[in-house]
Design a protein around this motif. Structure first.
Motif, PDB file in Angstrom:
ATOM      1  N   LEU A 152      10.010  67.332  58.991  1.00 61.63           N
ATOM      2  CA  LEU A 152      10.677  66.786  60.172  1.00 61.63           C
ATOM      3  C   LEU A 152      11.050  65.328  59.950  1.00 61.63           C
ATOM      4  O   LEU A 152      12.162  64.896  60.290  1.00 61.63           O
ATOM      5  N   THR A 153      10.131  64.563  59.382  1.00 61.31           N
ATOM      6  CA  THR A 153      10.435  63.164  59.075  1.00 61.31           C
ATOM      7  C   THR A 153      11.643  63.059  58.168  1.00 61.31           C
ATOM      8  O   THR A 153      12.557  62.254  58.410  1.00 61.31           O
ATOM      9  N   ASP A 154      11.693  63.905  57.131  1.00 61.28           N
ATOM     10  CA  ASP A 154      12.847  63.884  56.223  1.00 61.28           C
ATOM     11  C   ASP A 154      14.126  64.253  56.967  1.00 61.28           C
ATOM     12  O   ASP A 154      15.185  63.656  56.733  1.00 61.28           O
ATOM     13  N   GLY A 155      14.046  65.225  57.869  1.00 59.17           N
ATOM     14  CA  GLY A 155      15.230  65.627  58.611  1.00 59.17           C
ATOM     15  C   GLY A 155      15.738  64.543  59.534  1.00 59.17           C
ATOM     16  O   GLY A 155      16.954  64.331  59.657  1.00 59.17           O
ATOM     17  N   LEU A 156      14.826  63.849  60.218  1.00 58.43           N
ATOM     18  CA  LEU A 156      15.249  62.762  61.108  1.00 58.43           C
ATOM     19  C   LEU A 156      15.792  61.577  60.314  1.00 58.43           C
ATOM     20  O   LEU A 156      16.755  60.914  60.739  1.00 58.43           O
ATOM     21  N   ARG A 157      15.192  61.305  59.170  1.00 59.74           N
ATOM     22  CA  ARG A 157      15.738  60.241  58.312  1.00 59.74           C
ATOM     23  C   ARG A 157      17.146  60.598  57.849  1.00 59.74           C
ATOM     24  O   ARG A 157      18.027  59.734  57.770  1.00 59.74           O
ATOM     25  N   GLU A 158      17.356  61.869  57.575  1.00 60.65           N
ATOM     26  CA  GLU A 158      18.675  62.313  57.137  1.00 60.65           C
ATOM     27  C   GLU A 158      19.704  62.103  58.237  1.00 60.65           C
ATOM     28  O   GLU A 158      20.840  61.682  57.974  1.00 60.65           O
ATOM     29  N   ILE A 159      19.321  62.388  59.488  1.00 61.59           N
ATOM     30  CA  ILE A 159      20.237  62.143  60.604  1.00 61.59           C
ATOM     31  C   ILE A 159      20.595  60.664  60.679  1.00 61.59           C
ATOM     32  O   ILE A 159      21.763  60.293  60.870  1.00 61.59           O
ATOM     33  N   ALA A 160      19.603  59.821  60.519  1.00 57.11           N
ATOM     34  CA  ALA A 160      19.865  58.374  60.550  1.00 57.11           C
ATOM     35  C   ALA A 160      20.836  57.946  59.454  1.00 57.11           C
ATOM     36  O   ALA A 160      21.584  56.983  59.620  1.00 57.11           O
ATOM     37  N   SER A 161      20.831  58.694  58.360  1.00 60.87           N
ATOM     38  CA  SER A 161      21.722  58.350  57.247  1.00 60.87           C
ATOM     39  C   SER A 161      23.096  59.005  57.370  1.00 60.87           C
ATOM     40  O   SER A 161      23.978  58.744  56.551  1.00 60.87           O
ATOM     41  N   GLY A 162      23.273  59.901  58.373  1.00 60.96           N
ATOM     42  CA  GLY A 162      24.596  60.447  58.631  1.00 60.96           C
ATOM     43  C   GLY A 162      24.844  61.861  58.182  1.00 60.96           C
ATOM     44  O   GLY A 162      25.994  62.311  58.191  1.00 60.96           O
ATOM     45  N   THR A 163      23.805  62.624  57.820  1.00 62.64           N
ATOM     46  CA  THR A 163      23.980  64.035  57.459  1.00 62.64           C
ATOM     47  C   THR A 163      22.925  64.872  58.171  1.00 62.64           C
ATOM     48  O   THR A 163      21.906  64.354  58.622  1.00 62.64           O
ATOM     49  N   GLY A 164      23.163  66.194  58.235  1.00 64.74           N
ATOM     50  CA  GLY A 164      22.293  67.026  59.049  1.00 64.74           C
ATOM     51  C   GLY A 164      21.790  68.290  58.398  1.00 64.74           C
ATOM     52  O   GLY A 164      21.462  69.256  59.092  1.00 64.74           O
ATOM     53  N   ASP A 165      21.683  68.320  57.086  1.00 66.34           N
ATOM     54  CA  ASP A 165      21.347  69.567  56.400  1.00 66.34           C
ATOM     55  C   ASP A 165      19.946  70.086  56.716  1.00 66.34           C
ATOM     56  O   ASP A 165      19.764  71.285  56.958  1.00 66.34           O
ATOM     57  N   LEU A 166      18.942  69.236  56.706  1.00 61.61           N
ATOM     58  CA  LEU A 166      17.564  69.713  56.823  1.00 61.61           C
ATOM     59  C   LEU A 166      17.289  70.297  58.197  1.00 61.61           C
ATOM     60  O   LEU A 166      16.681  71.376  58.320  1.00 61.61           O
ATOM     61  N   LEU A 167      17.717  69.621  59.260  1.00 59.22           N
ATOM     62  CA  LEU A 167      17.497  70.175  60.590  1.00 59.22           C
ATOM     63  C   LEU A 167      18.381  71.397  60.837  1.00 59.22           C
ATOM     64  O   LEU A 167      17.991  72.320  61.568  1.00 59.22           O
ATOM     65  N   MET A 168      19.558  71.443  60.225  1.00 55.68           N
ATOM     66  CA  MET A 168      20.385  72.649  60.338  1.00 55.68           C
ATOM     67  C   MET A 168      19.684  73.834  59.681  1.00 55.68           C
ATOM     68  O   MET A 168      19.703  74.955  60.221  1.00 55.68           O
ATOM     69  N   GLN A 169      19.049  73.592  58.557  1.00 53.85           N
ATOM     70  CA  GLN A 169      18.315  74.674  57.898  1.00 53.85           C
ATOM     71  C   GLN A 169      17.189  75.185  58.785  1.00 53.85           C
ATOM     72  O   GLN A 169      16.958  76.404  58.875  1.00 53.85           O
ATOM     73  N   GLN A 170      16.488  74.270  59.469  1.00 51.98           N
ATOM     74  CA  GLN A 170      15.420  74.705  60.361  1.00 51.98           C
ATOM     75  C   GLN A 170      15.985  75.445  61.564  1.00 51.98           C
ATOM     76  O   GLN A 170      15.424  76.455  62.013  1.00 51.98           O
ATOM     77  N   ALA A 171      17.085  74.966  62.111  1.00 51.61           N
ATOM     78  CA  ALA A 171      17.717  75.672  63.227  1.00 51.61           C
ATOM     79  C   ALA A 171      18.183  77.060  62.797  1.00 51.61           C
ATOM     80  O   ALA A 171      18.117  78.016  63.578  1.00 51.61           O
ATOM     81  N   ASP A 172      18.635  77.199  61.564  1.00 51.65           N
ATOM     82  CA  ASP A 172      19.034  78.509  61.043  1.00 51.65           C
ATOM     83  C   ASP A 172      17.856  79.476  61.013  1.00 51.65           C
ATOM     84  O   ASP A 172      17.993  80.660  61.354  1.00 51.65           O
ATOM     85  N   VAL A 173      16.700  78.978  60.604  1.00 52.70           N
ATOM     86  CA  VAL A 173      15.512  79.838  60.580  1.00 52.70           C
ATOM     87  C   VAL A 173      15.200  80.342  61.979  1.00 52.70           C
ATOM     88  O   VAL A 173      14.924  81.526  62.202  1.00 52.70           O
ATOM     89  N   VAL A 174      15.256  79.440  62.939  1.00 55.24           N
ATOM     90  CA  VAL A 174      14.968  79.814  64.318  1.00 55.24           C
ATOM     91  C   VAL A 174      15.998  80.814  64.833  1.00 55.24           C
ATOM     92  O   VAL A 174      15.662  81.782  65.525  1.00 55.24           O
ATOM     93  N   ALA A 175      17.264  80.601  64.500  1.00 55.20           N
ATOM     94  CA  ALA A 175      18.343  81.473  64.967  1.00 55.20           C
ATOM     95  C   ALA A 175      18.409  82.776  64.197  1.00 55.20           C
ATOM     96  O   ALA A 175      19.162  83.678  64.586  1.00 55.20           O
ATOM     97  N   GLY A 176      17.651  82.905  63.112  1.00 48.55           N
ATOM     98  CA  GLY A 176      17.695  84.123  62.306  1.00 48.55           C
ATOM     99  C   GLY A 176      18.873  84.185  61.366  1.00 48.55           C
ATOM    100  O   GLY A 176      19.320  85.269  60.993  1.00 48.55           O
ATOM    101  N   ARG A 177      19.412  83.025  60.957  1.00 47.63           N
ATOM    102  CA  ARG A 177      20.557  82.990  60.043  1.00 47.63           C
ATOM    103  C   ARG A 177      20.087  82.841  58.611  1.00 47.63           C
ATOM    104  O   ARG A 177      19.347  81.911  58.286  1.00 47.63           O
ATOM    105  N   ALA A 178      20.518  83.742  57.756  1.00 45.81           N
ATOM    106  CA  ALA A 178      20.176  83.698  56.334  1.00 45.81           C
ATOM    107  C   ALA A 178      21.116  82.741  55.607  1.00 45.81           C
ATOM    108  O   ALA A 178      22.195  82.402  56.112  1.00 45.81           O
ATOM    109  N   PRO A 179      20.739  82.294  54.402  1.00 44.22           N
ATOM    110  CA  PRO A 179      21.610  81.374  53.659  1.00 44.22           C
ATOM    111  C   PRO A 179      23.003  81.936  53.374  1.00 44.22           C
ATOM    112  O   PRO A 179      23.949  81.169  53.187  1.00 44.22           O
TER     113      PRO A 179
END
Length: 512
Positions: free
Chosen positions: A341-368
């Motif tokens: 989570l810390t890495d994901g929030l740091r990523e948002i601060a830097s202007g990208t959203g990959d890590l939290l999107m990956q977690q949201a995908d898991v919750v939504a049931g989306r495969a890679p």
């Protein structure tokens, strides 16, 4: 035996993946026609392939079959449904007690995968020696047919990208509700109202009794996790004299409304965030600041810009506020995921959203590969018939306000919305609702509740044990469900109960 809880922590509401207790008269007994059926046991290849979490077929001894049940239990001469079932026969037939039937939760999780998991994880256990390990995919789910299907994958991606729940203006509410109606219409077109009307726990409990009879068991031995406790409660209400033993772990309070559960769940998310912020603050570069008291406004300042400016991701999608809140809400309740989570929030601060999107995908049931777990649709359908929905816009606004107050980290700052969600606009009426179970003749069953359960709070287990006059086993840990997951004290007590029906003493607790 559980997969990640599917949060729908968008801007205005947290949808808890838990169903309501069943209301109504005792079921019409279908065992004479359906329960005596001979199950045609065979290969499990096609059954396990139907599950999103594909598992080895629990070894060479695993057997699978379809159970026939009436689509509408009140019309047994009408259309039928097929329920996928897996069993691994007891390894010591001479000491066999019967079948141990599992439900892993959800709603929307296939029980075939749960039974395969348990059989593979503990092939030499006392339970595997004395019981056939049995899992079934509830109607509409996994290998069972007909299956509930609604949105194509591309539609799910488009809806997440639109993040319509974030716009609480009158025009935004109208657009959001139009989307919900379109989604519901797609469910009707793909699945049919006859299936949707009979997808809930009331009907699944009746299927479970037909399965009990078809397995040749005079009485049911059952282990239900999370939502599986609601299904077990439904069975106990309808067939109290047919219960041999029942462990209900990670309990749902049967007297609590869906709205109150949503608020309680939001409070759990906020408590998880507060604990995360306290742990993060002393660490260098903590993305929510060095003062836990100020962590919420720092966090809000980090996420709220996503409302107008979603962040790019490596797969050409964009992280919205809704998906970011979903990923955060799922991660904060599990300390093991706080570094991510810390890495994901740091990523948002830097202007990208990959890590939290990956977690949201898991919750939504989306495969890679971009495909979605089809059982998400079935889980949503169960939720919408198991509880009376919030259909009044004023009540929807009041509920949204309560959720925002309970979890400020989920508040997008645009004010509570009167928008009704999919259940509020669902095309068939509910078949259940909150109440105190009436279970005359039910033998004493075992409820397991974890003090630090982030999904189903400990008081819910206390309430369920009281409602069923059950024995309560307290686990002093911090996880969602614990039975048969390697905690020796809990497993020893649970195994002894399932085998000999001996219950632990009142007030017993197992240390973490």
């Amino acid at each position: 035996m559980t997969r990640p809880i599917r949060w729908a922590a968008a801007a205005m509401v947290v949808a808890v993946g838990l169903a309501a207790v069943i209301v109504g008269a005792r079921s019409v007994d279908q065992a004479d026609r359906f329960g005596g059926q001979q199950l045609a046991w065979g290969s499990c290849a096609a059954f396990t392939a139907a599950a999103v979490d594909v598992r080895p077929p629990a070894g060479p001894d695993a057997q699978c079959a379809y159970l026939r049940v009436p689509l509408d239990h009140a019309a047994p001469d009408g259309p039928e449904a097929r329920i996928g079932v897996l069993r691994v026969p007891a390894s010591d037939p001479g000491s066999r007690i019967g079948s141990l039937v599992l439900n892993p939760g959800g709603p929307g999780l296939p029980g075939i995968a749960a039974a395969a998991d348990l059989a593979v994880a503990a092939p030499a256990s006392e339970l595997a020696r004395r019981f056939d390990i049995v899992g079934f995919d509830p109607r509409g789910i996994g290998s069972s047919r007909p299956a509930v299907r609604c949105q194509p994958d591309r539609v799910r991606d488009a809806e997440r990208a639109a993040d319509r729940a974030a716009d609480t203006s009158p025009a935004g509410v109208a657009r959001f509700e139009a989307q919900q109606r379109a989604d519901n219409a797609a469910c009707v077109a793909s699945t049919g109202t006859d299936v949707l009307a009979h997808i809930g726990s009331r009907d699944v409990a009746r299927d479970l009794d037909i399965l009990r009879s078809a397995l040749g068991d005079e009485k049911l031995t059952y282990l239900g996790d999370s939502y599986g406790t609601r299904l077990g409660t439904a069975y106990a209400e309808q067939f109290p004299d047919r219960v041999r033993a029942m462990i209900l772990d990670g309990a749902i309070d049967p007297g609590q409304s869906a709205a109150d559960r949503a608020v309680a769940q939001a409070a759990q998310i906020q408590a998880g965030f507060d604990a995360y912020a306290a742990d993060c603050a002393p660490r260098p570069g903590c993305p929510v600041g060095r003062d836990p008291v100020l962590a919420v406004p720092v966090f809000q300042a980090l996420l709220r810009p996503l409302l107008d400016h979603p962040l790019p991701t490596a797969d050409s999608r964009a992280l919205t506020f809704g998906d970011a809140a979903t990923g955060v809400g799922d991660a904060v309740v599990d300390p093991a995921r706080w570094p991510d989570l810390t890495d994901g929030l740091r990523e948002i601060a830097s202007g990208t959203g990959d890590l939290l999107m990956q977690q949201a995908d898991v919750v939504a049931g989306r495969a890679p590969d971009g495909t979605y777990d089809p059982d998400v649709d079935a889980g949503q359908a169960v939720l919408c018939v198991d509880d009376p929905p919030t259909t009044d816009p004023a009540a929807a606004r009041a509920l949204d306000a309560r959720i925002r107050a309970a979890a400020p980290i989920l508040d997008n700052g645009r004010g509570p919305s009167p928008a009704r969600d999919r259940c509020g606009l669902w095309p068939v009426p509910p078949t259940g609702g909150p109440h105190r179970p009436v279970v005359p003749g039910l033998p004493r069953v075992l409820v397991v509740s974890t003090v630090g359960d982030p999904i189903t709070p400990y008081p819910a287990g206390v309430a369920l044990a009281g409602a069923l006059d059950a024995r309560l086993l307290t686990y002093e840990g911090a996880q969602h469900t614990v039975s048969l997951q390697g905690v020796d004290c809990v497993d020893r007590i649970g195994t002894a109960y399932l085998i000999s029906l001996g219950l632990p003493a009142d007030g017993i607790a197992c240390p973490a």
